[in-house]
Design a protein around this motif. Structure first.
Motif, PDB file in Angstrom:
ATOM      1  N   PHE A   1      -2.324  -5.063  -9.020  1.00 31.16           N
ATOM      2  CA  PHE A   1      -3.260  -5.520  -7.997  1.00 31.16           C
ATOM      3  C   PHE A   1      -4.166  -6.642  -8.494  1.00 31.16           C
TER       4      PHE A   1
ATOM      5  N   TRP B   1      -8.233  -3.652  -2.806  1.00 24.09           N
ATOM      6  CA  TRP B   1      -6.958  -2.927  -2.707  1.00 24.09           C
ATOM      7  C   TRP B   1      -7.166  -1.563  -2.054  1.00 24.09           C
TER       8      TRP B   1
ATOM      9  N   LYS C   1       0.825  -1.207   0.000  1.00 18.45           N
ATOM     10  CA  LYS C   1       0.000   0.000   0.000  1.00 18.45           C
ATOM     11  C   LYS C   1       0.860   1.257   0.000  1.00 18.45           C
TER      12      LYS C   1
ATOM     13  N   ILE D   1       1.035  -0.104  -8.286  1.00 23.02           N
ATOM     14  CA  ILE D   1      -0.243  -0.725  -7.950  1.00 23.02           C
ATOM     15  C   ILE D   1      -0.923  -1.341  -9.169  1.00 23.02           C
TER      16      ILE D   1
ATOM     17  N   ARG E   1     -10.141  -3.998  -7.295  1.00 20.01           N
ATOM     18  CA  ARG E   1      -9.783  -2.602  -7.030  1.00 20.01           C
ATOM     19  C   ARG E   1     -10.336  -2.150  -5.677  1.00 20.01           C
TER      20      ARG E   1
END
Length: 268
Positions: A76, A86, A68, A73, A83
């Motif tokens: 993911f 995440w 994070k 990203i 999404r």
């Protein structure tokens, strides 16, 4: 941080998980906490909590990476997250073999050790040693971790004895012995400043423990867990209602005086 690369689906028994390379060095394998939780039949939040409560033991970039906090990203979906998952997660931890071994010492159960053997044999880098007819390296690694874990348990026992004694000199001697078990060096700690639980402050000021907590929150006296500041520190204490240990805030003299001052202002 080295670039991550999803290498496909791996298997431990009947459990499938995402194989990952990178993050801790070229061709170094890594594992997501969500996969570790699945393999150990635990909830992700339980594994995250175990890591967060022992965060100082894990070295950033060597034992774990919080994805994070990383800008990369775009993976993911390949890592098995939606999404929304995440975006809603506070932490998405990725552990190296070393980080996983440290987590294993925290989990410390028979199933964890059985799974460790399987992961080392079939996933992490030590499987190379097995292919080279050097299986003893795996056993040596496991024995080393077990010895470290035994020392940790002994140190914890000494520390609990120290916290239970009313003799300050005995307490400091036991704490020093605990440090010696862990580090090999007899460290004489600095004498601890006087501390107060919320219950003690409540009794001294003739207010409720709940009131103490409300004032502390109002003034922002408490540090984030498991930290400390000039007003006090977090420590684990045995719950009144079970055998479990729960986090409790202990106030320093400065914390006590801050609450006293606030009460005197309220009573004017």
């Amino acid at each position: 941080m080295n670039n991550l690369r999803v290498i496909g689906t791996e298997h431990i028994g009947k459990v499938e998980f995402t194989g990952i390379e990178g993050g801790f060095g070229k061709n170094k394998k890594a594992m997501l906490v969500k996969d570790i939780a699945q393999i150990h039949s635990k909830e992700v939040k339980a594994i995250n909590q175990a890591i967060n409560m022992n965060r100082s033991r894990f070295r950033e970039g060597i034992d774990l990476v919080d994805l994070k906090q990383v800008n990369q990203i775009d993976l993911f979906s390949e890592l098995g997250f939606t999404r929304a998952q995440w975006g809603n997660a506070n932490h998405i931890y990725l552990l190296s073999e070393r980080g996983y071994a440290k987590l294993l010492k925290i989990l410390d159960d028979d199933k964890a050790w059985d799974i460790y053997d399987q992961l080392v044999d079939n996933y992490f880098n030590m499987r190379v040693a097995i292919k080279n007819n050097e299986p003893s390296l795996v056993q040596q690694r496991r024995l080393s971790i077990m010895e470290e874990n035994s020392a940790t348990r002994k140190a914890n026992m000494l520390y609990k004895l120290a916290m239970a004694t009313t003799s300050e000199s005995s307490k400091q001697a036991l704490i020093a012995k605990s440090a010696e078990v862990l580090t090999g060096e007899m460290t004489v700690p600095v004498m601890k400043k006087k501390e107060y639980s919320a219950g003690k402050i409540a009794k001294e000021l003739n207010i409720s423990g709940k009131k103490v907590g409300m004032i502390a929150n109002k003034l922002g006296l408490k540090a984030e867990q498991p930290g400390q500041n000039e007003y006090g520190r977090w420590a684990n204490s045995k719950s009144k209602y079970s055998d479990k240990e729960v986090p409790q805030w202990f106030y320093t003299e400065k914390g006590l005086q801050a609450i006293k001052k606030e009460i005197s202002l309220d009573r004017r």
